[in-house]
Write an enzyme that holds these catalytic residues in place. Structure first.
Site, PDB file in Angstrom:
ATOM      1  N   HIS A  30      52.001  -6.813  11.411  1.00 53.12           N
ATOM      2  CA  HIS A  30      52.347  -8.008  12.173  1.00 53.12           C
ATOM      3  C   HIS A  30      51.132  -8.925  12.253  1.00 53.12           C
ATOM      4  O   HIS A  30      50.009  -8.524  11.961  1.00 53.12           O
ATOM      5  CB  HIS A  30      52.792  -7.629  13.587  1.00 53.12           C
ATOM      6  CG  HIS A  30      51.685  -7.017  14.407  1.00 53.12           C
ATOM      7  ND1 HIS A  30      51.263  -5.714  14.225  1.00 53.12           N
ATOM      8  CD2 HIS A  30      50.897  -7.538  15.385  1.00 53.12           C
ATOM      9  CE1 HIS A  30      50.270  -5.454  15.069  1.00 53.12           C
ATOM     10  NE2 HIS A  30      50.025  -6.541  15.773  1.00 53.12           N
ATOM     11  N   ASP A  84      49.457 -11.627  15.285  1.00 50.60           N
ATOM     12  CA  ASP A  84      49.551 -11.741  16.740  1.00 50.60           C
ATOM     13  C   ASP A  84      50.063 -13.115  17.167  1.00 50.60           C
ATOM     14  O   ASP A  84      49.634 -14.142  16.638  1.00 50.60           O
ATOM     15  CB  ASP A  84      48.186 -11.499  17.379  1.00 50.60           C
ATOM     16  CG  ASP A  84      47.764 -10.038  17.293  1.00 50.60           C
ATOM     17  OD1 ASP A  84      48.642  -9.180  17.073  1.00 50.60           O
ATOM     18  OD2 ASP A  84      46.560  -9.762  17.446  1.00 50.60           O
ATOM     19  N   HIS A 104      47.981  -7.427  10.275  1.00 48.81           N
ATOM     20  CA  HIS A 104      47.314  -6.141  10.476  1.00 48.81           C
ATOM     21  C   HIS A 104      48.323  -5.093  10.943  1.00 48.81           C
ATOM     22  O   HIS A 104      49.448  -5.420  11.315  1.00 48.81           O
ATOM     23  CB  HIS A 104      46.158  -6.259  11.470  1.00 48.81           C
ATOM     24  CG  HIS A 104      46.534  -6.900  12.776  1.00 48.81           C
ATOM     25  ND1 HIS A 104      46.786  -8.254  12.910  1.00 48.81           N
ATOM     26  CD2 HIS A 104      46.715  -6.372  14.026  1.00 48.81           C
ATOM     27  CE1 HIS A 104      47.086  -8.533  14.167  1.00 48.81           C
ATOM     28  NE2 HIS A 104      47.065  -7.407  14.853  1.00 48.81           N
ATOM     29  N   ARG A 121      45.005   8.669  19.552  1.00 51.24           N
ATOM     30  CA  ARG A 121      44.048   7.572  19.590  1.00 51.24           C
ATOM     31  C   ARG A 121      44.455   6.573  20.674  1.00 51.24           C
ATOM     32  O   ARG A 121      45.624   6.492  21.053  1.00 51.24           O
ATOM     33  CB  ARG A 121      43.987   6.842  18.232  1.00 51.24           C
ATOM     34  CG  ARG A 121      43.474   7.687  17.094  1.00 51.24           C
ATOM     35  CD  ARG A 121      43.089   6.795  15.912  1.00 51.24           C
ATOM     36  NE  ARG A 121      44.135   5.831  15.583  1.00 51.24           N
ATOM     37  CZ  ARG A 121      45.096   6.062  14.697  1.00 51.24           C
ATOM     38  NH1 ARG A 121      45.144   7.216  14.058  1.00 51.24           N
ATOM     39  NH2 ARG A 121      46.004   5.134  14.441  1.00 51.24           N
TER      40      ARG A 121
END
Length: 331
Positions: free
Chosen positions: A211, A213, A267, A277
């Site tokens: 996607h 942002d 990204h 994580r």
């Protein structure tokens, strides 16, 4: 574990019949293909923010030039020596872990909690992650319940950083810095705390699907083991994390506002394989009525409000499971 969302049960049909590279929907193949999850690594430009604070005009101009060049060429850079202490970052991460490790049933009752992708129609649209998305004005209220004092302090410090960064980038493309002070307020900017649980098919899954942002600017503090990948020169590359660095990502709105001078980079985050994580992202967003209009001519994108942009994204996600973005707003 009782704190993990019910991914296996909810997405059982997808996991039994994972998409092969040959059967992936062509609409997504150019940016969501799982065939290239093993990618080269990349060290994005590292901007030494402390040099901006020196009484040396030459150093200041060099740093500004480096920042503008990185935003123009890559849409991403790492910020080091940003004056947010390692102790604060570690404390924030511990608060975040405690928040995510409460039982799933407790988390699921909170209105700012989300996980997976309720609109996914196949494995390529599934994000194997969970998140708390909190407007800056709501952090203190949540702090009273969940002890997020370090998270709140981090948000305050990052807000000051963002103000400095957008002022530098705005000046280069003839945008008044008052534009951001007027339109990007605490009730429109927000934090997103992310957790990426271990996944059974990490080679076939995304932590966050590809996607760009829907913000002016995003600041990310990622886990020391990384996981962030960006589409660079038509190839996916893994961003090598610098300890305690912050990653600055140009968003769609800055690309439109700068008339394409700055690049909103696509990204994704790979799914966690051996260890969970965490990351924290700060999104610099405007109020819904803010008009996004290029200050330069001829304009690549037509004038639109942030509300229009959000509604178009919501419509596309519901219809095709993915965001289309700026191409919907070409002049």
């Amino acid at each position: 574990m009782d704190h993990d969302p019910p991914f296996l049960e909810t997405y059982k049909a997808f996991l039994k019949n994972p998409l092969s590279d040959d059967t992936e929907d062509h609409h997504y193949h150019h940016h969501t293909s799982h065939s290239s999850l093993l990618v080269d690594s990349w060290d994005p430009p590292a901007i030494d923010f402390a040099r901006l604070l020196l009484d040396e005009d030459r150093d200041e101009e060099i740093v500004k030039k480096e920042m503008i060049e990185a935003a123009s060429k890559w849409g991403l850079f790492q910020l080091v020596n940003h004056k947010i202490s390692q102790e604060l970052l570690q404390s924030m991460m511990l608060e975040q872990m405690k928040l995510f490790h409460q039982p799933f049933m407790n988390k699921s009752l909170l209105r700012n909690y989300r996980w997976g992708n309720p609109f996914a129609t196949n494995l390529s649209q599934l994000s194997w992650s969970e998140a708390f998305q909190i407007r800056l004005t709501d952090i203190s209220r949540m702090d009273e319940q969940k002890n997020l004092r370090s998270v709140e302090t981090f948000a305050t410090k990052v807000t000051a950083l963002v103000e400095s960064i957008v002022e530098i980038l705005a000046h280069r493309v003839n945008i008044k810095s008052t534009y951001f002070r007027k339109n990007c307020l605490p009730n429109s900017c927000f934090l997103r705390m992310n957790r990426y649980p271990q996944s059974p098919l990490s080679s076939k899954l995304f932590g966050l699907m590809p996607h760009s942002d829907s913000s002016f600017l995003t600041i990310v503090y990622q886990h020391k083991v990384g996981g962030l990948q960006v589409l660079k020169d038509t190839k996916w590359v893994a961003v090598n994390p610098i300890p305690n660095a912050l990653i600055v990502i140009i968003g769609d709105l800055f690309q439109a506002l700068s008339n394409g001078a700055y690049r909103s980079i696509t990204h994704r985050v790979v799914a966690a394989e051996k260890i969970e994580r965490f990351s924290v992202a700060y999104f610099c967003c405007p109020s819904d009525d803010t008009v996004i209009q290029s200050y330069n001519e001829p304009a690549i994108y037509r004038k639109f409000t942030f509300r229009e942009y959000r509604h178009q994204i919501e419509k596309d996600v519901k219809q095709i499971g993915d965001k289309v973005g700026l191409s919907r707003f070409l002049a």
